[in-house]
Design a protein around this motif. Structure first.
Motif, PDB file in Angstrom:
ATOM      1  N   VAL A  65      -2.950  -4.553  -5.182  1.00  7.35           N
ATOM      2  CA  VAL A  65      -2.024  -5.077  -4.172  1.00  7.35           C
ATOM      3  C   VAL A  65      -2.630  -6.302  -3.497  1.00  7.35           C
ATOM      4  CG1 VAL A  65      -0.955  -4.577  -1.938  1.00  7.35           C
ATOM      5  CG2 VAL A  65      -0.817  -2.905  -3.795  1.00  7.35           C
ATOM      6  N   ASP A  70      -0.643   1.788  -8.040  1.00  6.72           N
ATOM      7  CA  ASP A  70      -1.125   0.486  -7.589  1.00  6.72           C
ATOM      8  C   ASP A  70      -0.568  -0.670  -8.417  1.00  6.72           C
ATOM      9  OD1 ASP A  70      -2.601   2.149  -5.977  1.00  6.72           O
ATOM     10  OD2 ASP A  70      -4.570   1.448  -6.688  1.00  6.72           O
ATOM     11  N   PRO A  77      -4.851  -1.389  -1.752  1.00  3.06           N
ATOM     12  CA  PRO A  77      -5.476  -1.256  -3.077  1.00  3.06           C
ATOM     13  C   PRO A  77      -5.818  -2.626  -3.647  1.00  3.06           C
ATOM     14  CG  PRO A  77      -3.507   0.128  -2.909  1.00  3.06           C
ATOM     15  CD  PRO A  77      -3.526  -0.753  -1.688  1.00  3.06           C
ATOM     16  N   ALA A 120       2.445   1.693  -3.339  1.00  4.41           N
ATOM     17  CA  ALA A 120       1.448   2.143  -4.307  1.00  4.41           C
ATOM     18  C   ALA A 120       1.266   3.654  -4.252  1.00  4.41           C
ATOM     19  CB  ALA A 120       0.120   1.438  -4.053  1.00  4.41           C
ATOM     20  N   LYS A 180       0.839  -1.206   0.000  1.00  3.70           N
ATOM     21  CA  LYS A 180       0.000   0.000   0.000  1.00  3.70           C
ATOM     22  C   LYS A 180       0.872   1.253   0.000  1.00  3.70           C
ATOM     23  CE  LYS A 180      -3.564   2.338   2.781  1.00  3.70           C
ATOM     24  NZ  LYS A 180      -2.779   3.550   3.100  1.00  3.70           N
TER      25      LYS A 180
END
Length: 207
Positions: A190, A101, A187, A96, A93
């Motif tokens: 992820v 992402d 996300p 990202a 995260k």
């Protein structure tokens, strides 16, 4: 509990006894993330060791001169190679937020096409440490020098990654499951990339 029963989300160990150190860990979690992380229940058995470990981790990061993005690359790459869901989700995260992402998800899967050449070199080094530290070569180290790191920084950066691997190993080996809110905060790309590790916890701990 018999060996056939499902262990609690907090892992295989019995709950740690009350102590100022354990309560400090739990209070920090409630303050920072709003619940007590499952891995903190593991470390509550050795709260002073946890604090010393984190201090050493900070020293290694500072000595290496690592930026937030570089740390995110290193942790995401090593956690993905090791198969640790906790750090993959948390640092996936964070990565990202730095690179997007899809690129972060790719790093977790071992793909570095979306990274800069310097960041890709860090990711390759982190994965090698997680998978086969005896497989490193002088060429690998030279690639790190080519990224602008001197030998002292390379040593410190290697220590940083090794400590992150040790942290993941303790959490995973002792059965802590990824916190539900940790999974939900990641996300979608992820989350999809993290197809390894123990299943998501049923809920969040408050104590």
């Amino acid at each position: 509990m018999t060996v056939d029963e499902t262990p609690p989300d907090t892992g295989f160990l019995r709950p740690a006894g009350p102590s100022p150190g354990a309560e400090r860990l739990f209070a920090e979690d409630r303050r920072d993330v709003g619940y007590v992380m499952n891995l903190s229940h593991v470390w509550a058995h050795q709260p002073d060791a946890h604090d010393a470990f984190m201090d050493l981790l900070g020293q290694a990061s500072a000595a290496a001169g690592l930026s937030f993005r570089q740390r995110a690359v290193l942790v995401a790459a090593s956690a993905g190679a090791l198969g640790d869901p906790h750090c993959s989700l948390a640092w996936g995260k964070r990565l990202a937020e730095e690179v997007g992402d899809d690129v972060a998800a790719a790093v977790l899967r071992g793909e570095d096409g979306g990274l800069t050449a310097a960041d890709a070199a860090l990711a390759r080094w982190a994965r090698r440490l997680a998978r086969d530290p005896n497989g490193t070569t002088p060429r690998d180290v030279q690639q790190l020098r080519d990224c602008g790191l001197d030998d002292a920084q390379i040593a410190a950066m290697t220590l940083y990654v090794a400590l992150r691997i040790a942290f993941s190993t303790v959490n995973d080996a002792l059965g802590a499951r990824p916190d539900r809110r940790l999974v939900e905060a990641a996300p979608a790309a992820v989350h999809s990339a993290v197809s390894y590790g123990r299943p998501t916890a049923a809920g969040d701990s408050q104590a």
